[in-house]
Write an enzyme that holds these catalytic residues in place. Structure first.
Site, PDB file in Angstrom:
ATOM      1  N   CYS A  33     -42.665 -41.983  14.704  1.00 14.93           N
ATOM      2  CA  CYS A  33     -43.948 -42.668  14.567  1.00 14.93           C
ATOM      3  C   CYS A  33     -44.555 -42.436  13.186  1.00 14.93           C
ATOM      4  O   CYS A  33     -45.533 -43.078  12.821  1.00 14.93           O
ATOM      5  CB  CYS A  33     -44.930 -42.228  15.660  1.00 14.93           C
ATOM      6  SG  CYS A  33     -45.379 -40.492  15.564  1.00 14.93           S
ATOM      7  N   CYS A 103     -47.607 -37.023  21.203  1.00 18.84           N
ATOM      8  CA  CYS A 103     -48.618 -36.635  20.223  1.00 18.84           C
ATOM      9  C   CYS A 103     -49.069 -35.191  20.461  1.00 18.84           C
ATOM     10  O   CYS A 103     -49.319 -34.438  19.515  1.00 18.84           O
ATOM     11  CB  CYS A 103     -49.820 -37.567  20.291  1.00 18.84           C
ATOM     12  SG  CYS A 103     -49.357 -39.308  20.416  1.00 18.84           S
TER      13      CYS A 103
HETATM   14 FE1  FES Z   1     -47.077 -40.284  16.888  1.00 17.24          FE
HETATM   15 FE2  FES Z   1     -49.338 -40.172  18.154  1.00 17.24          FE
HETATM   16  S1  FES Z   1     -48.155 -41.938  17.801  1.00 17.24           S
HETATM   17  S2  FES Z   1     -48.344 -38.596  17.103  1.00 17.24           S
END
Ligand code: FES
Length: 147
Positions: A33, A103
Site C-alpha cells: 500500500c 494498518c
Molecule cells: Fe496501508 Fe493503511 S492502507 S497502512
C-alpha cells in the site's frame, strides 16, 4: 464503517512528531500500500517508556492505530510494551474493518522495530522480540488470516 474512536484518533492524533532524544527509533513500511510508519521511543534507565511519538505517511487507519499504539505504550516498561499487539490496538479502537487490519500491523511492527533498535543500542534482550521486518507487505496475509 469506522468507530468513533478511530475517527477521533484520525482527526486528532496524539503524539505526532519526532523525539530528538529518542533512544529507540523504528521504521516499517508496507510496499503493497506504500504506507510508512516511524516510531520514536524515549526509554529511561528503568526501561520505562517515558515518551513516544510517531510519524506516519499513510492512510487514516494507519494514523489512528499509530496514535492509539503510542498512547498504549507510554508509561509501560519495554517488556509490557510487547503486549501492545495489533489486536490490542484494534480492541482499544473498538475495531477496524477487515481490509484495514494490516494498518494496525504496521503499528505493532513499528513499535517492535523501535524496541529492537533500543535493545541493540543497550545490548539487552527483550523476551519475545524478534528482529522486525522493514517491509511487512509480504507477511500480512499470514497474520490477518487469524481475524
Ligand atoms: Fe496501508 Fe493503511 S492502507 S497502512
Amino acid at each position: 464503517m469506522y468507530s468513533e474512536k478511530v475517527m477521533d484518533h484520525f482527526q486528532n492524533p496524539k503524539n505526532v512528531g519526532e523525539l530528538e532524544n529518542a533512544n529507540g527509533v523504528g521504521t516499517v513500511g508496507n510496499a503493497k500500500c506504500g504506507d510508512i510508519m516511524r516510531i520514536y521511543l524515549d526509554i529511561d534507565e528503568n526501561q520505562v517508556i517515558r515518551d513516544c511519538k510517531f510519524k506516519t505517511f499513510g492512510c487514516g487507519a494507519a494514523v489512528a492505530t499509530s496514535s492509539m499504539a503510542t498512547e498504549l505504550v507510554k508509561g509501560k516498561t519495554v517488556q509490557e510494551a510487547m503486549l501492545v499487539t495489533n489486536k490490542a490496538v484494534m480492541e482499544a479502537l473498538d475495531g477496524l474493518p477487515p481490509v484495514k487490519v494490516h494498518c494496525s500491523l504496521l503499528a505493532e511492527e513499528a513499535i517492535h522495530a523501535a524496541l529492537w533498535d533500543y535493545a541493540q543500542k543497550e545490548g539487552i534482550q527483550i523476551a519475545g522480540l524478534q528482529q522486525p521486518k522493514a517491509d511487512i507487505g509480504e507477511h500480512e496475509e499470514d497474520v490477518a488470516e487469524s481475524y
